[in-house]
Design a protein around this motif. Sequence first.
Motif, PDB file in Angstrom:
ATOM      1  N   ALA A  48       0.829  -1.207   0.000  1.00  0.00           N
ATOM      2  CA  ALA A  48       0.000   0.000   0.000  1.00  0.00           C
ATOM      3  C   ALA A  48       0.862   1.256   0.000  1.00  0.00           C
ATOM      4  CB  ALA A  48      -0.936   0.001   1.208  1.00  0.00           C
ATOM      5  N   ASP A  49       2.124   1.080   0.271  1.00  0.00           N
ATOM      6  CA  ASP A  49       3.069   2.194   0.237  1.00  0.00           C
ATOM      7  C   ASP A  49       3.649   2.286  -1.165  1.00  0.00           C
ATOM      8  OD1 ASP A  49       5.253   3.864   0.454  1.00  0.00           O
ATOM      9  OD2 ASP A  49       6.359   2.550   1.829  1.00  0.00           O
ATOM     10  N   LEU A  50       3.151   3.253  -1.944  1.00  0.00           N
ATOM     11  CA  LEU A  50       3.546   3.350  -3.352  1.00  0.00           C
ATOM     12  C   LEU A  50       5.010   3.742  -3.502  1.00  0.00           C
ATOM     13  CD1 LEU A  50       0.489   5.434  -4.672  1.00  0.00           C
ATOM     14  CD2 LEU A  50       0.839   2.973  -4.976  1.00  0.00           C
ATOM     15  N   ILE A  51       5.554   4.430  -2.507  1.00  0.00           N
ATOM     16  CA  ILE A  51       6.891   4.988  -2.670  1.00  0.00           C
ATOM     17  C   ILE A  51       7.968   3.932  -2.362  1.00  0.00           C
ATOM     18  CG2 ILE A  51       8.467   6.807  -1.920  1.00  0.00           C
ATOM     19  CD1 ILE A  51       6.031   8.547  -1.309  1.00  0.00           C
ATOM     20  N   TYR A  52       7.885   3.286  -1.225  1.00  0.00           N
ATOM     21  CA  TYR A  52       8.949   2.352  -0.827  1.00  0.00           C
ATOM     22  C   TYR A  52       8.457   0.944  -0.537  1.00  0.00           C
ATOM     23  CZ  TYR A  52      11.990   6.424  -0.493  1.00  0.00           C
ATOM     24  OH  TYR A  52      12.722   7.545  -0.782  1.00  0.00           O
ATOM     25  N   ASN A  53       7.200   0.672  -0.844  1.00  0.00           N
ATOM     26  CA  ASN A  53       6.714  -0.688  -0.671  1.00  0.00           C
ATOM     27  C   ASN A  53       6.956  -1.195   0.759  1.00  0.00           C
ATOM     28  OD1 ASN A  53       5.386  -2.885  -1.700  1.00  0.00           O
ATOM     29  ND2 ASN A  53       7.275  -3.925  -2.354  1.00  0.00           N
ATOM     30  N   GLY A  54       6.910  -0.291   1.711  1.00  0.00           N
ATOM     31  CA  GLY A  54       7.041  -0.673   3.114  1.00  0.00           C
ATOM     32  C   GLY A  54       8.469  -0.860   3.606  1.00  0.00           C
ATOM     33  N   ASP A  55       9.445  -0.455   2.793  1.00  0.00           N
ATOM     34  CA  ASP A  55      10.845  -0.641   3.219  1.00  0.00           C
ATOM     35  C   ASP A  55      11.218   0.411   4.275  1.00  0.00           C
ATOM     36  OD1 ASP A  55      13.692  -0.459   3.369  1.00  0.00           O
ATOM     37  OD2 ASP A  55      13.813  -1.597   1.480  1.00  0.00           O
ATOM     38  N   ILE A  56      11.421  -0.065   5.471  1.00  0.00           N
ATOM     39  CA  ILE A  56      11.668   0.850   6.591  1.00  0.00           C
ATOM     40  C   ILE A  56      12.984   1.602   6.437  1.00  0.00           C
ATOM     41  CG2 ILE A  56      12.297   0.820   9.046  1.00  0.00           C
ATOM     42  CD1 ILE A  56      10.008  -1.062   9.490  1.00  0.00           C
ATOM     43  N   ASN A  68      20.094   5.942  -6.680  1.00  0.00           N
ATOM     44  CA  ASN A  68      18.826   6.309  -7.331  1.00  0.00           C
ATOM     45  C   ASN A  68      17.689   5.404  -6.883  1.00  0.00           C
ATOM     46  OD1 ASN A  68      19.812   8.502  -8.673  1.00  0.00           O
ATOM     47  ND2 ASN A  68      20.080   7.454 -10.647  1.00  0.00           N
ATOM     48  N   ASP A  69      18.024   4.230  -6.405  1.00  0.00           N
ATOM     49  CA  ASP A  69      16.979   3.321  -5.929  1.00  0.00           C
ATOM     50  C   ASP A  69      16.257   3.885  -4.710  1.00  0.00           C
ATOM     51  OD1 ASP A  69      17.672   1.581  -7.884  1.00  0.00           O
ATOM     52  OD2 ASP A  69      18.923   0.302  -6.597  1.00  0.00           O
ATOM     53  N   ASP A  70      16.914   4.801  -4.016  1.00  0.00           N
ATOM     54  CA  ASP A  70      16.307   5.372  -2.809  1.00  0.00           C
ATOM     55  C   ASP A  70      15.413   6.578  -3.100  1.00  0.00           C
ATOM     56  OD1 ASP A  70      17.484   3.557  -1.130  1.00  0.00           O
ATOM     57  OD2 ASP A  70      19.204   4.837  -0.627  1.00  0.00           O
ATOM     58  N   MET A  71      15.363   7.006  -4.358  1.00  0.00           N
ATOM     59  CA  MET A  71      14.578   8.203  -4.688  1.00  0.00           C
ATOM     60  C   MET A  71      13.129   8.061  -4.230  1.00  0.00           C
ATOM     61  SD  MET A  71      15.915   9.105  -8.515  1.00  0.00           S
ATOM     62  CE  MET A  71      14.491  10.094  -8.900  1.00  0.00           C
ATOM     63  N   ALA A  72      12.594   9.196  -3.794  1.00  0.00           N
ATOM     64  CA  ALA A  72      11.190   9.202  -3.379  1.00  0.00           C
ATOM     65  C   ALA A  72      10.330   9.553  -4.596  1.00  0.00           C
ATOM     66  CB  ALA A  72      10.968  10.219  -2.272  1.00  0.00           C
ATOM     67  N   ILE A  73       9.709   8.535  -5.165  1.00  0.00           N
ATOM     68  CA  ILE A  73       8.871   8.782  -6.348  1.00  0.00           C
ATOM     69  C   ILE A  73       7.537   8.047  -6.216  1.00  0.00           C
ATOM     70  CG2 ILE A  73      10.806   9.105  -7.947  1.00  0.00           C
ATOM     71  CD1 ILE A  73      10.319   6.247  -8.903  1.00  0.00           C
ATOM     72  N   VAL A  74       6.514   8.630  -6.796  1.00  0.00           N
ATOM     73  CA  VAL A  74       5.202   7.981  -6.855  1.00  0.00           C
ATOM     74  C   VAL A  74       4.999   7.484  -8.281  1.00  0.00           C
ATOM     75  CG1 VAL A  74       2.707   8.343  -6.695  1.00  0.00           C
ATOM     76  CG2 VAL A  74       4.232   9.367  -4.999  1.00  0.00           C
ATOM     77  N   PRO A  75       4.845   6.174  -8.446  1.00  0.00           N
ATOM     78  CA  PRO A  75       4.644   5.651  -9.801  1.00  0.00           C
ATOM     79  C   PRO A  75       3.232   5.968 -10.314  1.00  0.00           C
ATOM     80  CG  PRO A  75       4.472   3.879  -8.201  1.00  0.00           C
ATOM     81  CD  PRO A  75       4.822   5.127  -7.427  1.00  0.00           C
ATOM     82  N   HIS A  76       3.135   6.179 -11.600  1.00  0.00           N
ATOM     83  CA  HIS A  76       1.822   6.435 -12.209  1.00  0.00           C
ATOM     84  C   HIS A  76       1.525   5.397 -13.280  1.00  0.00           C
ATOM     85  CE1 HIS A  76       0.581  10.068 -10.203  1.00  0.00           C
ATOM     86  NE2 HIS A  76       1.828  10.486 -10.245  1.00  0.00           N
ATOM     87  N   GLN A  77       0.327   5.428 -13.767  1.00  0.00           N
ATOM     88  CA  GLN A  77      -0.081   4.519 -14.834  1.00  0.00           C
ATOM     89  C   GLN A  77      -1.052   5.257 -15.760  1.00  0.00           C
ATOM     90  OE1 GLN A  77      -1.382   1.754 -11.807  1.00  0.00           O
ATOM     91  NE2 GLN A  77      -3.544   1.993 -12.396  1.00  0.00           N
ATOM     92  N   ASP A  78      -1.274   4.666 -16.940  1.00  0.00           N
ATOM     93  CA  ASP A  78      -2.035   5.366 -17.990  1.00  0.00           C
ATOM     94  C   ASP A  78      -3.513   5.562 -17.669  1.00  0.00           C
ATOM     95  OD1 ASP A  78      -0.021   5.832 -19.715  1.00  0.00           O
ATOM     96  OD2 ASP A  78      -0.230   3.936 -20.789  1.00  0.00           O
ATOM     97  N   GLY A  79      -4.067   4.707 -16.872  1.00  0.00           N
ATOM     98  CA  GLY A  79      -5.495   4.783 -16.617  1.00  0.00           C
ATOM     99  C   GLY A  79      -5.851   3.845 -15.488  1.00  0.00           C
ATOM    100  N   PRO A  80      -7.065   3.512 -15.279  1.00  0.00           N
ATOM    101  CA  PRO A  80      -8.239   3.877 -16.079  1.00  0.00           C
ATOM    102  C   PRO A  80      -8.709   5.313 -15.868  1.00  0.00           C
ATOM    103  CG  PRO A  80      -8.918   2.563 -14.204  1.00  0.00           C
ATOM    104  CD  PRO A  80      -7.419   2.596 -14.183  1.00  0.00           C
ATOM    105  N   SER A  81      -8.351   5.915 -14.754  1.00  0.00           N
ATOM    106  CA  SER A  81      -8.871   7.257 -14.517  1.00  0.00           C
ATOM    107  C   SER A  81      -7.892   8.262 -15.085  1.00  0.00           C
ATOM    108  CB  SER A  81      -9.064   7.483 -13.031  1.00  0.00           C
ATOM    109  OG  SER A  81      -9.461   8.799 -12.792  1.00  0.00           O
ATOM    110  N   THR A  82      -8.227   8.802 -16.264  1.00  0.00           N
ATOM    111  CA  THR A  82      -7.328   9.712 -16.948  1.00  0.00           C
ATOM    112  C   THR A  82      -7.722  11.154 -16.665  1.00  0.00           C
ATOM    113  OG1 THR A  82      -8.722   9.583 -18.877  1.00  0.00           O
ATOM    114  CG2 THR A  82      -6.875   8.086 -18.783  1.00  0.00           C
ATOM    115  N   GLY A  83      -6.920  12.068 -17.178  1.00  0.00           N
ATOM    116  CA  GLY A  83      -7.130  13.481 -16.923  1.00  0.00           C
ATOM    117  C   GLY A  83      -8.401  14.019 -17.511  1.00  0.00           C
ATOM    118  N   PRO A  84      -8.787  15.253 -17.186  1.00  0.00           N
ATOM    119  CA  PRO A  84      -8.115  16.106 -16.224  1.00  0.00           C
ATOM    120  C   PRO A  84      -8.368  15.641 -14.785  1.00  0.00           C
ATOM    121  CG  PRO A  84     -10.070  17.193 -17.041  1.00  0.00           C
ATOM    122  CD  PRO A  84      -9.928  15.924 -17.813  1.00  0.00           C
ATOM    123  N   ALA A  85      -7.331  15.869 -13.980  1.00  0.00           N
ATOM    124  CA  ALA A  85      -7.359  15.433 -12.591  1.00  0.00           C
ATOM    125  C   ALA A  85      -7.666  13.953 -12.486  1.00  0.00           C
ATOM    126  CB  ALA A  85      -8.366  16.248 -11.772  1.00  0.00           C
TER     127      ALA A  85
END
Lengths: 1066, 530
Positions: free
Chosen positions: B210-218, B263-280
Motif C-alpha cells: 500500500a506504500d507506493l513509494i517504498y513498498n514498506g521498506d523501513i 537512485n533506488d532510494d529516490m522518493a517517487i510515486v509511480p503512475h499509470q495510464d489509466g483507467p482514470s485519466t485526466g483532467p485530474a
Amino acid sequence: MKSYATNACLGEWFKKGSLCLLALIISFFMLIPGTARAQQFEVTGKALTADTNTPLTGVNVIEVGTQNGTSTDVNGNFTLTVSSPDASLRFTYIGFEPQTAVLNGQNKLTIYMNEAVGELSEMVVTALGLERQQKSIGYAIDEVKTEQLIKATETNMANLLQGQVAGVNINAASGGPGSSSRVTIRGASSLAGNNQPLYVVDGIPIDNTNIGSAGEWGGFDGGDGLSNINSDDIESISVLKGAAAASLYGTRARDGVILITTKTGRGDQLDVRFNTTTTIDNALIDFTDYQNTYGQGTRGLKPQTVEEALQTGLSSWGAKLDGSQVIQFDRVTRRYSNVGNRLDEFYRSAVSTRNAISISGGQQNASYYFSTTYLGSESVVPNSSWKNLSMTLRGTTTIGKLTADVKANYINELANNRSWISDSPGNANYTITQLPPNVSARTLRDNYETEEGTEFLPTDGVFVDNPYWITNKFNTDDTKDRIIGLVKLDYNILDWLTLTGRTGLDWYSLRRTNLVPWGTAWRSGGQLTENQWRVMENNTDLILNASHTLTSDITLSGTIGGNRRYNKSEEVGNSGTEFKIPGLETISNLKNISPIYSFTEKQVNSIYGSFEFNYQDYLFLNATGRNDWSSTLPEGDNSFFYPSVSASFVFSEALSSNMPSELSFGKIRASWAEVGSDTDPYMLNLTYNIFDVSHQGQPLGAIAQSSVPLADLKPTSTKEVELGTDIRFFDDRIGFDFTWYNRNTTDQILSTTISQTSGFTSRVINAGELKNHGIELRLNTVPISKPSLIWRSSLNFARNWSKVESLAGDQQVLQLGPSRTFTAWITAEVGQEYGTIWGYKYLRDNQGNIVFENGLPVQDPERAILGKGTPDWNAGWTNTMNYKNFQLTFLIDAKWGGQVFSATNANAYANGLHKNTLEGRATCDENSAGGGYPTTGCFVADGVIVTERDPDTGEILSTRPNDVPVLPQTYYSTIAGQIAEEFIYDANFIKMRQIGLSYQLPERVIQKLPLSSAIVSIVGRNLFYIYNSVPNIDPESAINRGNAQGLELAGVPNSRSIGLSIDLRF
Amino acid sequence: MKRLNIFSNMKYLVATLLFAGLLTQCKDINDFGNMNQDPTQANNIDPGMEFTTVELGAAGSRFEMWRANLIYASAITQQLAQTWWAGNFYTKNEEWVTAFWNVAYAGNGITWLAQIKNVQDLINNLQSNLDNDPSLVNKLAVARIMRVFIYHRVTDLYGDAPYFNGGMGYIAQDYAPKYDKQSDIYTDMFKELDEAVNQLDPNQPTYGSADLIYNGDIDQWKRFANSLRLRLALRLVKIELQTAQQQAEAAIDPANGGVMNSNDDMAIVPHQDGPSTGPAGINTNANSEVFAVDRPYLSQTLVNWMNDFGDPRLEIYGEVNDPNNPVGLPNGYDASTIQNHSSWSGSFDTYIQLNTMLMDLDDPMIFQTYAEVEFMLAEAAVRWPGSNFGDAEEHYNNGVRAAMTYLTLYDATGAVIPNGQINTYLINNPFNNGGTDADKLEQINNQYWAAVFLNGIEAWANWRRSGFPVLEPSPVDDPNPWPGNQSNGEIPRRLLYPEVEGLLNQQNYDEAITNQGPNNFTTRVWWDAP
C-alpha cells in the motif's frame, strides 16, 4: 440487502408503529367526554343535477347545527338518521350551489342541485383529503377547477396553474417538453432548501424530484415528477398556501401543498369520454434586437480564407453586408447579405397530440373509473420529443360499514433527445442564437459531419458545436416507468367515528442514456453514461375521524392519525469515455469505464391531530399538532413537534340581522402555525469514500465530505401568521378575498463556507433566518349572468416581500449559483430580498461617469446587487364566458418587478450581434478605407479617465474625458466579459397565457349521433406577450428550477401553442 | 344510551391501561436503526488504503501542478517558458496563486486530493489506536514523514501557514486555524522527522504494497526522512546557520539510518495510464496531464546553460531541432512581444519544446532525488569542512552522475545517457576545487537546479535560499519590467494566500500578515532572509 430489509419493514411497521399508534388514538378518543346522542328519525333521499337529472355521488348531507352527516352514494342516494322530523338538511357539493331543506316530517327527499354561478365553491378539499366547508377554514385555500385547466398539450401540469392562483409563482426550466417546473408559494421559505410545495394526489404525497438539471457549465433538464400527472384525470386542485393549511402533511408542506383530487366513477350509468387535442408549437422568440447590418468577420473585414471564416465563426464584427461573394466555413462562397431569421430555419413547427379516453360507471355500492391518456409532444428543436402514456384504474366499493378505494396508475414516459442548455458544449440553441446575419442555419444543416465521420465545426473553437451534429448524433434519452398506487379503507366504527387506513406508493424507475458521440469536437473519443434510478416513496396513514355534537350549537370534531413515510432512491450505472471503435455506442466499447452507484433512504414517523370547534356554523376554531421522528436527525434527538391554530368567523351569518342586504357572505379568518423541517440523509457523520478505481493494484479511499458534518443537527423551524377575509356581495356576483401573511424561517440547515485550511470547504450549520410577508388578493365577479350569457371573471394578485435576516454567523452573502459568465451570481444577502442578482458594475466617478482605462471601461471591483430573480408581484385574470353553445375562456397573466441576467445578450455583445453594438462602427467604417479598422482603434466610447486620485483613500479627485480609441469589438467584448450591470433586464411581462373557444353541439344534432355530448374547441397557450421588457430572449427563460432564479443562457425557447380539441361523450 | 354509558365508565381504565402498554411499544417510533448511515460509504478505513491515497494526493493533480509547479515555479526559476504563463510576467491570477494551498489543505473541493486533511485524519486515527495496538507504530511513523513532506512545500511556497491545527475542521472543530510561524513549523518538522525515524521498528508490520513509494521498506523510509531533513536543514542557511548545520549533521548520522545512497532510494510515486485519466485523473502523472494540452518550451536560460557545458541532458529534456544552435524560449515574452526578441525566427518552431519522453501519463512524480542529496552533501562539505560530510568533489560527481542516470525512470530506452558521455561531461566540467566557496556553491546549486527539472517548486525554494542559479528577472534581455507585473519587476519570492482567508479566517490571517509582511510576491518567507 439493506433495501430488501427495509421493504420487509413495511409489515413490521404495522406491528410496531401502527399498533402503538392505533392504541394511542383510541385511548385518546376515549378521553373525549361522550354524551348520548338522540337519534330518532331516518331520512332517505337522492341528489340530482338540476339541469340533466344526473345522480350526484359524494354530495355532503349534513344535519344543520350538527356535524351529523353522510354523503350520497354512486346512485346519488343517501340515508341519514337525524335528531328530529323537523330537522334541516344541508347539501353541499363542489361546483354546485349549496341547498338547505327542512324536513317538516318528510322521510324522503329529492334534491336538485344547481351548478354554482360564482367561482367559489362552498366545499374545498383540505389536508388529509377531507372536504370541508370553505367558510369553516381559517386560512387561505384556492381551488382550481377542471374546467379552468384548458385542454392543451402542456407537458408539465404545474405550468397549467400559471396565473391561476394568487401567490403561486411558476417558472418552467427552458429545456423544452418534459422539463421541470419551479413552483413557489409565497416566496422561498428556506435559504438553501428545495422551496417547492408538496404534491399530494388523492391523499398520497408523490415524488417530484428533478433528476438532472443544467447549471453554469451546461447540461440538460431531466424533468420532474409532476410531468407524469395526467391532467385529464384531475377532478380538482386545491392549493394550500400557508403553514397552517399544511401542518398535517408534515415538514415538506412548509412550502405549501398542492392537493390533486382525481376522478372516480359516478352514477350507475356507463360514461365513456374521449378527448383528442392536437397543437402546433412555434418558438416564441425573435431577433428583433439583433443587428443585421454587419456580417461575419473581424475588425470590419470579411473573411478572406476558410481559416478566417472559421476563426470568426460566431463573430459579427465584419464589414457592412454588401451582397458580395464571401467564403464561409464550409469552403463555399455565398452572398454577404442578411439571410433573415436563422431561428426560423432551425426551430421547427412542432406537433403535439394528446388522446385521452376514460370509462367510468358503477353499480350499487361500487364504482369504477378507467382512463388512458397518451401525450406525444415534439420540441421545436429538431429530433427532440417527449411522450407520456398514463393508465389509471380506480375502484370504490362499500360493504356494510367498510368502504374501499383502490387506485393504480401506471405511467410510461419517454424523452427523446432532451436539449442541452446554458453553456455552449452540446447546446444547439447556443450556436443558433449567435450565428452572424449572413450565415444561414441551412449551411450548418447540410454540413454537420465530415467525411471522416467527425463533427463539422462552423468555428475554430471546439466548444461551440454544430447544432445539427447535436440534433442528429447526440442521445440524451430517458424512459421512466412509474406506478402510483393507493389503497384506502374507511371503517365507520360508530356513526360519529371513522377509522381510515391508507397506504400509497409512488415508485418509478428512470433509465437514462447520455451519449456524446465519437467525433464530437470537444470530446473526440466520445462519452457515454448509462444509468438507472429506482425511486420510491411510501406513505402509510392510520387516521381516526370523529365528530361530536355537544349541544345544538356546538360541534366538536377531530382527527388523529399517524403516518410513516419512507423514501428510497438508488442509482446504478456506468460511465466512460473514448470509444474503441467509432460508431459502436455501447459501454463495453469504451476505454475508460467507471461504475456509478448511489443510495439514499429516509424515514419519518409521525403522529398528528386536528381538532375543530364549530359554534352555530359561523364560528370555527381549529387546532392541529404534529410530532415527527426523522431518521435524518441525530439519534436520540430526532423528535420535533409543531402546532397550529386557526379561526374563521362568518360575520354575515353571526350578525345577519345587522348586515346590509347586498352582503351575501362575509368572513374573517386568522391563523398561526409552525412547521419543523428535517434534512437530507447522511448529514451527520464523517465517512470514507472507497474509490471505483485502484492505483498500482492498491485500493484507494479518503474522507468523503468536503463539508464538515454537524452531529447535533436540529430541525429548521418556520412560523407563519395569516389574516384574511372573504366578502361577497349581490348573491356572490362580486367576491373579494384578501390575505396577509408573515412567515419566518429560522435555524436553517445551511452549508457555510469556511477557511480551506480547516481541510474542508464548508460546514453544515443551523443558522440563518429568512422572512417573507405578503398579500394575496382575489376578485371574483360575474359581470353578466343571464340565461343565455354568463361571464365569470376572476382576477388574482400577489405581492411577496422577502428579507434575509441573517446567515451563518458573520456571513453576509450566500451564493446560490453563478452565471456562466461569472460576472453575476444569484445570492442571499443579509438585509436584502432572497435571490438577488449580485455582480459587477462599471466603475464610476462621483458624477456617475464610467471610468475608462486604455479606452476600455473598468470593472468596479466591489460587486453589488443589480436586481432580483423573482418578481415583486404576479397577477392573473381568468375569464369564462358562456353564450348559448359557445364557451370562451381566456387567461392573461403578468409578472412584474423582477430582473433577469441574460448571458445570451452578453454573448451577443461579445459577438457583435446585439443591436447596441452598432454604436461606434460608423466612425470605424470611415477610418477603415476597406482595409479593416486600424489596430490602434477607432471608437472612443463615452467615459472619463482618472487624472488624480487621493493617494490615501483612492478616491477619484479629477478626471478628463476618455480619448483613447479602441476597436468596437474590444470594447463590447470587455463589457460582455466584465460587466454584469449591462445585461440586467427588467423581466416584466403581460402575457396572453391561454385562450379557448369551444362549441357544444346542440341537442338536436347529438340525438342523431351515438353521443351524449360533443364539444369542439380551439385552444391556444402562451400566445403572445402583450408587454415584454427583455430584448432577444424570453423573460420566462430559466436555466433550471433551483433557487438560483434570474439567470438565462441559450435555453430552448418557449413556444406558442395553437390547436384543436375534440371532446366526445358517449 | 346504555352501551355508551358503560363505555364511558370504562374508558379511563382502558385508556390508562393502553397508555401503560404503549410506553414500551412506542419507543420504536424514534428508532431507525442504522438507516442514516450511508451504505455506499465506509465508517472506517484501512490505514493502508488511506495512506496510498495520501501519497497519490501529494503527487498532485493537473489543477495545482499546472498552476503552482509549472505556470509559476518552473517559469520563475526559468526551467520552462510559455507565452501565457503568469510566472513569466510576475502577474497575479488569484485562482492560480492559491491553487496549491487550497488543494493541499482541502483538495479545492476534491476530497481525495486534500492531503493535509487526510493525512491528519490518518495520524489521528493511528495515534488514538496505538496504545491498544503497538503494531501500528511504523504506519504512524511513515504517515508523520509524509505529513512533513506535504507541509514543507506549503510553507516554502507561502510562508506562515496553519500547521499545528491545519486540516482539523472535523477533528478539532477548528474552522479557522491559526497561522503558525514558519520558524515554529520548521522546528516541529525537524522534531517530527527525528521522532518518526526513531519510531520506525523493523519488527513491526508496515504498509507493505500500500506504500507506493517504498513498498514498506523501513530503511528506505529512514533515508527519505533524513534526506528530507537535510533539505530542510539547508533551507535555513540564511537565517539560522547553526541550526542548519546541526540538523544536517543529524540527517547524515548513520545511527539515524543515513540519507539516500543511490537512485533506488529516490522518493517517487509511480503512475499509470489509466483507467482514470485526466483532467485530474487519479492514476496519471499530473504534470503530464498538463503537457497533453499545454506543451511548454525549455527556457532560454536553461538551454543556454546546458549548451554552454555540453550537457547531454539537453536532448532528453527538450526536443532539439538543431543541435548546433539550440534555442530556448526567453522568459517574459508573450506571443506578440516575442516577435521583437532577437531569437525570433518568424515561428515558434525554432524553440525547443519539452521532450515527449517526459510527457507520458505513466511517468513517475518525483518528490526527491538521490542527486539532490549528493549536491546537498557537497554543499554541506563546502560550508562545514570540519564535519563528517565528506568530500565535496566526490559528492558533486555522484550528484551529476545520479542526475543523468535517473532520467531512465522517464524512459528506460530513450532517456539513457551512456557512462562515457557522463565521464566526458565531468572531465569538461570538473568540480571547481580551486574556486572560492561561493564559486563552489554556485556550481553545486546550478547542478541542483538542472537536476530538479520539472520540479519547479523545489527549484524555486532552492534558488531563494541559495541564490543560484543567478537569474535575470523577466523579461530576460529586456531592462523594462512587464507592464502590469505585481512584484516591481523583481523575481517573486512566494505565492499568495487566498484573499478570501482575510474574510473567513480574518484574525489569524491578519496576524500572519503582521508577522510576515504583506500578502504579495516580494514578501520573503522566514528562512529567505535578504
